[in-house]
Design an enzyme around this catalytic site. Sequence first.
Site, PDB file in Angstrom:
ATOM      1  N   PHE A 205      40.883  36.052  44.944  1.00  0.00           N
ATOM      2  CA  PHE A 205      41.752  36.169  43.763  1.00  0.00           C
ATOM      3  C   PHE A 205      43.133  35.603  44.062  1.00  0.00           C
ATOM      4  O   PHE A 205      43.824  36.115  44.953  1.00  0.00           O
ATOM      5  CB  PHE A 205      41.835  37.641  43.343  1.00  0.00           C
ATOM      6  CG  PHE A 205      40.490  38.282  43.344  1.00  0.00           C
ATOM      7  CD1 PHE A 205      40.167  39.297  44.242  1.00  0.00           C
ATOM      8  CD2 PHE A 205      39.482  37.812  42.513  1.00  0.00           C
ATOM      9  CE1 PHE A 205      38.899  39.848  44.280  1.00  0.00           C
ATOM     10  CE2 PHE A 205      38.215  38.354  42.546  1.00  0.00           C
ATOM     11  CZ  PHE A 205      37.916  39.378  43.433  1.00  0.00           C
TER      12      PHE A 205
ATOM     13  N   ASP B   6      46.364  35.574  43.950  1.00  0.00           N
ATOM     14  CA  ASP B   6      47.548  36.376  43.606  1.00  0.00           C
ATOM     15  C   ASP B   6      48.729  35.820  44.382  1.00  0.00           C
ATOM     16  O   ASP B   6      48.726  34.646  44.769  1.00  0.00           O
ATOM     17  CB  ASP B   6      47.280  37.841  43.972  1.00  0.00           C
ATOM     18  CG  ASP B   6      47.314  38.041  45.481  1.00  0.00           C
ATOM     19  OD1 ASP B   6      47.963  38.996  45.926  1.00  0.00           O
ATOM     20  OD2 ASP B   6      46.705  37.230  46.188  1.00  0.00           O
TER      21      ASP B   6
ATOM     22  N   ASP C  75      38.704  38.677  50.667  1.00  0.00           N
ATOM     23  CA  ASP C  75      39.925  38.831  49.881  1.00  0.00           C
ATOM     24  C   ASP C  75      40.522  40.225  50.072  1.00  0.00           C
ATOM     25  O   ASP C  75      41.716  40.388  50.327  1.00  0.00           O
ATOM     26  CB  ASP C  75      39.619  38.597  48.394  1.00  0.00           C
ATOM     27  CG  ASP C  75      40.813  38.923  47.536  1.00  0.00           C
ATOM     28  OD1 ASP C  75      41.002  40.111  47.191  1.00  0.00           O
ATOM     29  OD2 ASP C  75      41.586  38.009  47.238  1.00  0.00           O
TER      30      ASP C  75
HETATM   31  N1  LIG Z   1      43.917  38.928  46.001  1.00  0.00           N
HETATM   32  C1  LIG Z   1      44.073  40.192  45.551  1.00  0.00           C
HETATM   33  N2  LIG Z   1      45.150  40.482  44.790  1.00  0.00           N
HETATM   34  C2  LIG Z   1      45.277  41.764  44.372  1.00  0.00           C
HETATM   35  C3  LIG Z   1      44.369  42.779  44.670  1.00  0.00           C
HETATM   36  C4  LIG Z   1      44.870  43.972  44.050  1.00  0.00           C
HETATM   37  C5  LIG Z   1      44.326  45.362  44.088  1.00  0.00           C
HETATM   38  N3  LIG Z   1      42.919  45.437  44.398  1.00  0.00           N
HETATM   39  C6  LIG Z   1      42.363  46.762  44.384  1.00  0.00           C
HETATM   40  C7  LIG Z   1      40.915  46.703  44.565  1.00  0.00           C
HETATM   41  C8  LIG Z   1      40.547  47.290  45.703  1.00  0.00           C
HETATM   42  C9  LIG Z   1      41.687  47.721  46.474  1.00  0.00           C
HETATM   43  O1  LIG Z   1      41.510  49.040  46.908  1.00  0.00           O
HETATM   44  C10 LIG Z   1      42.882  47.588  45.543  1.00  0.00           C
HETATM   45  O2  LIG Z   1      43.262  48.840  45.056  1.00  0.00           O
HETATM   46  C11 LIG Z   1      46.042  43.625  43.395  1.00  0.00           C
HETATM   47  N4  LIG Z   1      46.258  42.303  43.610  1.00  0.00           N
HETATM   48  C12 LIG Z   1      47.432  41.496  43.248  1.00  0.00           C
HETATM   49  O3  LIG Z   1      48.420  41.691  44.282  1.00  0.00           O
HETATM   50  C13 LIG Z   1      49.724  41.618  43.680  1.00  0.00           C
HETATM   51  C14 LIG Z   1      50.341  42.992  43.782  1.00  0.00           C
HETATM   52  O4  LIG Z   1      51.032  43.059  44.983  1.00  0.00           O
HETATM   53  P1  LIG Z   1      52.199  44.161  45.091  1.00  0.00           P
HETATM   54  O5  LIG Z   1      53.328  43.671  44.158  1.00  0.00           O
HETATM   55  O6  LIG Z   1      52.554  44.187  46.558  1.00  0.00           O
HETATM   56  O7  LIG Z   1      51.610  45.482  44.570  1.00  0.00           O
HETATM   57  C15 LIG Z   1      49.523  41.260  42.215  1.00  0.00           C
HETATM   58  O8  LIG Z   1      49.448  39.862  42.072  1.00  0.00           O
HETATM   59  C16 LIG Z   1      48.145  41.874  41.973  1.00  0.00           C
HETATM   60  O9  LIG Z   1      47.499  41.287  40.858  1.00  0.00           O
HETATM   61  C17 LIG Z   1      43.235  42.451  45.472  1.00  0.00           C
HETATM   62  O10 LIG Z   1      42.363  43.288  45.802  1.00  0.00           O
HETATM   63  N5  LIG Z   1      43.143  41.132  45.882  1.00  0.00           N
END
Ligand SMILES: Nc1nc2c(c(CN[C@H]3C=C[C@H](O)[C@@H]3O)cn2[C@@H]2O[C@H](COP(=O)(O)O)[C@@H](O)[C@H]2O)c(=O)[nH]1
Length: 306
Positions: free
Chosen positions: A213, A215, A283
């Site tokens: 993903f 991000d 990821d």
């Molecule tokens: N690549 C990727 N990006 C992810 C996630 C997740 C949450 N995944 C949930 C699923 C299982 C886990 O247990 C998590 O609870 C959020 N994001 C992204 O990160 C950024 C937030 O950063 P900060 O501002 O520091 O909170 C924001 O762009 C958000 O969209 C992920 O898994 N992969």
Amino acid sequence: MEEVRETSAWVARNSSHVTIDSSGLEKVVETMNESIPKVEWDYEGIHYFDNGPLTVQYLFVLDALNFCFWPDKDLNYDHLAKGLKEALLNDHSAFDADHLRKYTGPQLRELLKWPRSLPLEEERVRLLHEVGFELERSFEGKASKLVESCGKSAVKLVALVTRHFPGFRDHSMYKGHQVFLYKRAQIFAADLWGAFKGQGYGEFNDIGSITMFADYIVPAVLQQLGVLKYSSTLENAIRASSEIGAGTEEEVELRACSIFAVEKMRELLSIKCGKQVLSVELDLWLWSVGVQCPSLQHHRTLSIYY
Ligand SMILES: Nc1nc2c(c(CN[C@H]3C=C[C@H](O)[C@@H]3O)cn2[C@@H]2O[C@H](COP(=O)(O)O)[C@@H](O)[C@H]2O)c(=O)[nH]1
């Protein structure tokens, strides 16, 4: 998602601000050889889960708002996941489609118990309205109906979500080519798969087709690991906390090269150590590493896509 994989690969082949360091990538894969890191979905214990359709509604609303927390230094993903969970525990009708269509900024702040305006608040509220309107129009108001109509295919679910909900249609023009990133549409499928442990609403026969993903955390982790190399201009801009414009070559390359690098890691892991790892699993490990290192400097782009 083939179009995500293919168009990201095209960017990686034509990029100039961000490049993939194959020796850095090989080194990371070697260190991972012993233990492919298994990270529990919801290892933070912050998500609503009742094994039923309300959980699907919760995850869809969560992923409709799952973007751009960094402008408020005290705000992060956990606040959103926990805030929405509390809201639903307090009022099971909080995410009914007709309610989603009417939320105002202050009401969303109240829902999340956030003391000040949220970053991109008007956009967040507009996206809630969009989700409520389209769920009502096409899926009897229920995200569970949307999931039921994808025949256990994550690819089909992403196609349905991006077709019906413009806010999830995460794509860019890059050097005359349309590039698909589809971060929030893909993470919705992955969140279902993770929350329901691959059963029920989380059962997909093609979860392997979902990419990493794109991000703002994982690209920074990949750079720290020596997998991604930035131009000095880009590196200085990020260090100076300057904003990187949405849709610029730099932004698209940061995101697409990250997707391509994780696909390369996945291929190398299966060739070198015969281990089949999903991009979703890689990821989650990379992301959990990133959010646990507060000094990590990530790029700053104002976007509703991630
Ligand atoms: N690549 C990727 N990006 C992810 C996630 C997740 C949450 N995944 C949930 C699923 C299982 C886990 O247990 C998590 O609870 C959020 N994001 C992204 O990160 C950024 C937030 O950063 P900060 O501002 O520091 O909170 C924001 O762009 C958000 O969209 C992920 O898994 N992969």
